[in-house]
Write an enzyme that holds these catalytic residues in place. Structure first.
Site, PDB file in Angstrom:
ATOM      1  CG  ASN A  73      -1.972  -1.076   1.161  1.00  0.00           C
ATOM      2  OD1 ASN A  73      -2.515  -1.345   0.100  1.00  0.00           O
ATOM      3  ND2 ASN A  73      -2.265  -1.702   2.292  1.00  0.00           N
ATOM      4  CG  HIS A 132       4.034  -2.382   5.498  1.00  0.00           C
ATOM      5  ND1 HIS A 132       4.218  -1.026   5.723  1.00  0.00           N
ATOM      6  CD2 HIS A 132       2.706  -2.550   5.333  1.00  0.00           C
ATOM      7  CE1 HIS A 132       3.043  -0.417   5.695  1.00  0.00           C
ATOM      8  NE2 HIS A 132       2.106  -1.321   5.445  1.00  0.00           N
ATOM      9  CG  LEU A 133       5.557  -7.881   0.027  1.00  0.00           C
ATOM     10  CD1 LEU A 133       4.831  -7.146  -1.102  1.00  0.00           C
ATOM     11  CD2 LEU A 133       6.781  -8.617  -0.534  1.00  0.00           C
ATOM     12  CG  HIS A 134      -0.026  -5.948   3.524  1.00  0.00           C
ATOM     13  ND1 HIS A 134      -0.650  -5.918   4.747  1.00  0.00           N
ATOM     14  CD2 HIS A 134       0.235  -4.654   3.213  1.00  0.00           C
ATOM     15  CE1 HIS A 134      -0.774  -4.655   5.156  1.00  0.00           C
ATOM     16  NE2 HIS A 134      -0.233  -3.867   4.239  1.00  0.00           N
TER      17      HIS A 134
END
Ligand code: 5GP
Ligand code: ZN
Length: 114
Positions: A87, A100-102
């Site tokens: 996001n 951050h990578l979900h």
């Protein structure tokens, strides 16, 4: 970064359930999971968003994706499917200003996302 919550997780100043780690990257379970598997993969270095990614971040970015792939196997979603999401900014709902990578999986994920 002093006040950054994810930098505090990297420094182990606040607890998180760690999924995997290497010298550049940390992966931990999201505190408010949006799917049965919801893990965040972050660079240990503070990068505030996708907009702040520079040419010299190529190694850490590839490590993030390779670690996400390893965790997908670890969590048993590699065959069923999973989603990787960054996001960026207000319209995407970015709430934490540390890249951050979900990793989301173990349920059918809708498309397009809400
Ligand atoms: P964003 O909306 O910025 O893409 O996602 C931030 C994510 O970080 C959210 O899914 C939120 O639940 C998660 N999160 C925020 N604070 C913490 C925390 O202190 N610990 C953990 N494990 N996850 C957090
Ligand atoms: Zn940070």
């Amino acid at each position: 970064m002093e006040g950054c919550i994810f930098c505090k997780i990297v420094r182990k100043e606040i607890p998180a359930r760690i999924a995997a780690e290497n010298s550049l990257v940390l992966a931990f379970y999201d505190v408010n999971p949006q799917a049965p598997v919801h893990i965040l993969v972050i660079p240990k270095e503070h990068i505030s968003s996708v907009l702040e990614i520079k040419e010299n971040h190529q190694e850490v970015l590839s490590q993030m994706i390779l670690l996400a792939k390893r965790i997908a196997k670890q969590e048993g979603v590699d065959q069923s499917g999973f989603r990787l999401v960054f996001n960026c900014g207000a319209d995407a709902g970015q709430a934490v200003d540390h890249l951050h990578l979900h990793l989301l999986g173990k349920r059918r994920l809708g498309w397009p996302p809400g």
